[in-house]
Design a protein around this motif. Structure first.
Motif, mmCIF file in Angstrom:
data_model
loop_
_atom_site.group_PDB
_atom_site.id
_atom_site.type_symbol
_atom_site.label_atom_id
_atom_site.label_comp_id
_atom_site.label_asym_id
_atom_site.label_seq_id
_atom_site.Cartn_x
_atom_site.Cartn_y
_atom_site.Cartn_z
ATOM 1 N N GLY A 264 -0.543 88.029 -26.699
ATOM 2 C CA GLY A 264 0.563 87.366 -27.380
ATOM 3 C C GLY A 264 1.706 87.041 -26.433
ATOM 4 N N LEU A 265 2.379 85.930 -26.711
ATOM 5 C CA LEU A 265 3.534 85.503 -25.925
ATOM 6 C C LEU A 265 4.719 85.304 -26.854
ATOM 7 C CD1 LEU A 265 1.754 82.904 -23.612
ATOM 8 C CD2 LEU A 265 2.552 85.186 -22.964
ATOM 9 N N VAL A 266 5.873 85.830 -26.452
ATOM 10 C CA VAL A 266 7.065 85.762 -27.295
ATOM 11 C C VAL A 266 7.422 84.318 -27.628
ATOM 12 C CG1 VAL A 266 9.523 86.311 -27.414
ATOM 13 C CG2 VAL A 266 7.935 87.936 -26.368
ATOM 14 N N GLN A 267 7.251 83.422 -26.663
ATOM 15 C CA GLN A 267 7.628 82.028 -26.870
ATOM 16 C C GLN A 267 6.751 81.329 -27.907
ATOM 17 O OE1 GLN A 267 7.047 83.540 -24.039
ATOM 18 N NE2 GLN A 267 8.557 83.045 -22.458
ATOM 19 N N PHE A 268 5.592 81.918 -28.233
ATOM 20 C CA PHE A 268 4.663 81.280 -29.166
ATOM 21 C C PHE A 268 4.670 81.946 -30.538
ATOM 22 C CE2 PHE A 268 1.826 79.905 -25.391
ATOM 23 C CZ PHE A 268 2.693 78.848 -25.124
ATOM 24 N N GLN A 269 5.680 82.714 -30.865
ATOM 25 C CA GLN A 269 5.713 83.420 -32.143
ATOM 26 C C GLN A 269 5.794 82.459 -33.323
ATOM 27 O OE1 GLN A 269 9.162 85.918 -31.565
ATOM 28 N NE2 GLN A 269 7.908 87.716 -31.104
ATOM 29 N N LYS A 270 4.950 82.725 -34.336
ATOM 30 C CA LYS A 270 5.016 82.053 -35.643
ATOM 31 C C LYS A 270 5.010 80.532 -35.526
ATOM 32 C CE LYS A 270 8.658 84.566 -36.400
ATOM 33 N NZ LYS A 270 9.879 85.165 -36.975
ATOM 34 N N LYS A 271 4.097 80.005 -34.727
ATOM 35 C CA LYS A 271 3.966 78.565 -34.592
ATOM 36 C C LYS A 271 2.972 78.029 -35.618
ATOM 37 C CE LYS A 271 6.775 78.276 -31.108
ATOM 38 N NZ LYS A 271 8.114 77.651 -31.276
ATOM 39 N N PRO A 272 3.179 76.818 -36.133
ATOM 40 C CA PRO A 272 2.281 76.249 -37.143
ATOM 41 C C PRO A 272 0.976 75.771 -36.520
ATOM 42 C CG PRO A 272 3.973 74.660 -36.562
ATOM 43 C CD PRO A 272 4.330 75.935 -35.843
ATOM 44 N N PRO A 273 -0.047 75.491 -37.341
ATOM 45 C CA PRO A 273 -1.313 74.974 -36.806
ATOM 46 C C PRO A 273 -1.112 73.681 -36.021
ATOM 47 C CG PRO A 273 -1.603 75.681 -39.069
ATOM 48 C CD PRO A 273 -0.128 75.768 -38.792
ATOM 49 N N GLY A 274 -1.875 73.568 -34.938
ATOM 50 C CA GLY A 274 -1.798 72.383 -34.098
ATOM 51 C C GLY A 274 -0.744 72.445 -33.013
ATOM 52 N N ALA B 52 -2.610 72.942 -20.676
ATOM 53 C CA ALA B 52 -2.090 72.810 -22.045
ATOM 54 C C ALA B 52 -2.850 73.766 -22.956
ATOM 55 C CB ALA B 52 -2.238 71.378 -22.535
ATOM 56 N N ARG B 53 -2.133 74.559 -23.710
ATOM 57 C CA ARG B 53 -2.747 75.460 -24.693
ATOM 58 C C ARG B 53 -2.441 74.948 -26.086
ATOM 59 N NH1 ARG B 53 -2.342 81.772 -24.329
ATOM 60 N NH2 ARG B 53 -3.700 81.376 -26.104
ATOM 61 N N THR B 54 -3.487 74.792 -26.871
ATOM 62 C CA THR B 54 -3.336 74.309 -28.245
ATOM 63 C C THR B 54 -3.801 75.396 -29.196
ATOM 64 O OG1 THR B 54 -3.710 72.017 -27.565
ATOM 65 C CG2 THR B 54 -3.976 72.521 -29.896
ATOM 66 N N PHE B 55 -2.982 75.707 -30.171
ATOM 67 C CA PHE B 55 -3.304 76.719 -31.180
ATOM 68 C C PHE B 55 -3.665 75.983 -32.471
ATOM 69 C CE2 PHE B 55 -0.395 78.564 -28.136
ATOM 70 C CZ PHE B 55 -0.992 79.782 -27.827
ATOM 71 N N TRP B 56 -4.961 75.783 -32.669
ATOM 72 C CA TRP B 56 -5.415 74.936 -33.768
ATOM 73 C C TRP B 56 -5.033 75.495 -35.129
ATOM 74 C CZ3 TRP B 56 -6.466 70.405 -32.032
ATOM 75 C CH2 TRP B 56 -7.025 70.245 -30.757
ATOM 76 N N LEU B 57 -4.956 76.802 -35.258
ATOM 77 C CA LEU B 57 -4.558 77.420 -36.537
ATOM 78 C C LEU B 57 -3.230 78.159 -36.416
ATOM 79 C CD1 LEU B 57 -7.976 78.791 -37.874
ATOM 80 C CD2 LEU B 57 -6.847 76.613 -38.370
ATOM 81 N N GLY B 58 -2.465 77.861 -35.369
ATOM 82 C CA GLY B 58 -1.144 78.456 -35.216
ATOM 83 C C GLY B 58 -1.187 79.833 -34.593
ATOM 84 N N THR B 59 -0.044 80.515 -34.634
ATOM 85 C CA THR B 59 0.090 81.852 -34.060
ATOM 86 C C THR B 59 0.741 82.787 -35.074
ATOM 87 O OG1 THR B 59 2.256 81.330 -33.117
ATOM 88 C CG2 THR B 59 0.334 80.910 -31.733
ATOM 89 N N ASP B 60 0.611 84.097 -34.816
ATOM 90 C CA ASP B 60 1.209 85.082 -35.721
ATOM 91 C C ASP B 60 2.568 85.529 -35.192
ATOM 92 O OD1 ASP B 60 0.614 86.724 -33.602
ATOM 93 O OD2 ASP B 60 -0.902 87.904 -34.649
ATOM 94 N N LYS B 61 3.105 86.598 -35.767
ATOM 95 C CA LYS B 61 4.453 87.025 -35.403
ATOM 96 C C LYS B 61 4.531 87.590 -33.991
ATOM 97 C CE LYS B 61 3.943 91.662 -37.384
ATOM 98 N NZ LYS B 61 4.504 92.627 -38.354
ATOM 99 N N ALA B 62 3.386 87.916 -33.398
ATOM 100 C CA ALA B 62 3.368 88.413 -32.023
ATOM 101 C C ALA B 62 2.976 87.326 -31.023
ATOM 102 C CB ALA B 62 2.408 89.593 -31.895
ATOM 103 N N GLY B 63 2.839 86.088 -31.486
ATOM 104 C CA GLY B 63 2.470 85.002 -30.601
ATOM 105 C C GLY B 63 0.998 84.975 -30.241
ATOM 106 N N ARG B 64 0.139 85.585 -31.067
ATOM 107 C CA ARG B 64 -1.295 85.617 -30.795
ATOM 108 C C ARG B 64 -2.006 84.483 -31.531
ATOM 109 N NH1 ARG B 64 -1.607 91.923 -32.373
ATOM 110 N NH2 ARG B 64 -0.763 90.929 -34.238
ATOM 111 N N ASP B 65 -3.126 84.044 -30.974
ATOM 112 C CA ASP B 65 -3.880 82.927 -31.535
ATOM 113 C C ASP B 65 -4.561 83.339 -32.838
ATOM 114 O OD1 ASP B 65 -5.091 80.310 -31.488
ATOM 115 O OD2 ASP B 65 -6.952 81.317 -30.926
ATOM 116 N N VAL B 66 -4.227 82.669 -33.938
ATOM 117 C CA VAL B 66 -4.768 83.027 -35.250
ATOM 118 C C VAL B 66 -6.262 82.725 -35.325
ATOM 119 C CG1 VAL B 66 -4.680 82.470 -37.716
ATOM 120 C CG2 VAL B 66 -2.564 82.774 -36.435
#
Length: 393
Positions: free
Chosen positions: A59-69, A163-177
């Motif tokens: 998990g990365l702090v900068q990627f916390q709670k991001k929406p899908p895509g 480039a890293r793409t999170f197709w289903l977003g990330t959780d509160k810890a910035g991990r790939d859902v």
């Protein structure tokens, strides 16, 4: 003289008709396909996951709670060799492998002489970090193999800035859902399999002993079934966790399995009560065949159909029980991903932009897998019913 039929109907074993009824049941086939797909995903495990670190816990702090895509640039900085132990393919599929790079999310970058300057990506509701500088030699794994600055810069732009793409977003810890959902499939199917296996072993043993021997043995087994049936599953899991002084994946496996054997025992007992008076069982007794052989070789094989149906239903129930326990914090423990625990994490973020997705996505996975097992269970129940005709189409 008897007249032979021109087209005699071939004699087929009962398993043929069971298979034909099941294949003609379209909902059951849909459920079976979903289950097979889930099994393939579970077996593939880390080989299919964008984040292949153990427990998909990168998990990365900068990627916390991001929406899908959501997509962003990342600078990959090589870790020391001793921190990235090499693993074989089987170990990788089963347990993943440590990340070979430390990742730094960036907004922009520029090269100046022998240095790389990057603007870190700011986290949610945080001020932008100051520009950071790196020597070009720091951001490549084997700097000695590059003879020119141009070649080194080209390699960094092509391989180290990705480039890293999170197709289903990330959780509160910035991990790939997506990665955690894939790994959660393995946990749900694993708990279902172990729970069904334990429930069959315990249930068949208790039900067979009570149904075959009768008398005080049957009364004792009925009393045991009644007591266990009356205790809520959550209370049993808490008691088992306290007895084992642990909370984890295997404790959840055992706890769920030990709460689901009563229904199996009741079915086996009822079947044996009806079968033990049959003529072939009386003949086996007269011939002096051992009682355990009569149970194992003559009685239990005649109830394979009902046991398969109830095992399928218990598989779905085990997945639901595990999800509920993990939601309450009594099942699988962090950082191992569980669909129920992911629903809980999303529930705590209700109101945030990503909260809806964090609840909805694992809930859909739970519902689809449970629906698949229920559809297959209904199809198996109908397939074992000889009253249902087989279509000639």
């Amino acid at each position: 003289m008897a007249v032979l039929a021109k087209n005699p109907v071939p004699s087929r074993p009962p398993s043929y008709y069971i298979r034909q009824r099941l294949l003609q049941n379209k909902p059951a086939m849909v459920g079976l396909l979903l289950i097979l797909l889930s099994v393939l995903v579970a077996l593939g495990g880390y080989a299919l996951m964008p984040d292949s670190t153990p427990n998909a816990n990168n998990g990365l702090v900068q990627f916390q709670k991001k929406p899908p895509g959501f997509s962003a640039q990342v600078l990959r900085i090589p870790r020391p060799v001793e921190a990235t132990a090499d693993v074989n393919f089987l170990e990788f599929v089963l347990s993943g492998k440590p990340a070979a790079y430390a990742e730094l999310p960036i907004e922009s970058y520029r090269f100046t002489r022998d240095s790389l300057y990057v603007q870190p990506l700011r986290s949610n509701n945080a001020l932008a970090d100051q520009v950071r500088g790196f020597s070009l030699q720091e951001v490549v794994a084997e700097p000695g193999q590059y003879r020119t600055r141009g070649h080194l810069v080209q390699t960094i732009e092509e391989e180290q800035i990705v480039a890293r793409t999170f197709w289903l977003g990330t959780d509160k810890a910035g991990r790939d859902v997506l990665s955690r959902l894939i790994l959660g499939t393995r946990i749900s199917l694993g708990i279902g399999f172990v729970a069904v296996l334990i429930s069959l072993v315990v249930g068949i043993t208790v039900g067979a002993l009570g149904g075959y021997f009768g008398g005080w043995v049957d009364k004792l087994m009925l009393f045991l079934m009644t007591v266990v049936w009356s205790v809520p599953s959550i209370m049993l899991v808490i008691a088992i966790s306290l007895a084992l002084d642990s909370k984890g994946v295997w404790v959840a496996f055992v706890a769920v399995g030990l709460t689901m054997w009563v229904e199996v025992a009741r079915v086996v007992r009822g079947q044996i009560l009806g079968l033990k008076e049959k003529t072939y069982i009386e003949a086996a007794r007269v011939l002096g065949i051992a009682q355990h052989s009569i149970i194992l070789k003559h009685l239990l094989p005649n109830m394979i159909g009902p046991l398969i149906v109830i095992a399928t239903a218990n598989f779905a129930a085990a997945i639901l029980v595990e999800a509920g326990l993990s939601f309450l914090g009594l099942g699988v423990q962090p950082p191992a991903p569980s669909w129920g625990m992911m629903v809980n994490e999303g529930f705590q973020l209700i109101g945030a932009r990503a909260g809806l997705f964090l609840v909805l996505l694992p809930s859909i996975c739970i519902s689809l897998l449970v629906l698949a097992f229920n559809l297959l269970g209904n199809g198996l129940r109908d397939a074992y019913d000889p009253k249902i005709p087989i279509s000639n189409a």
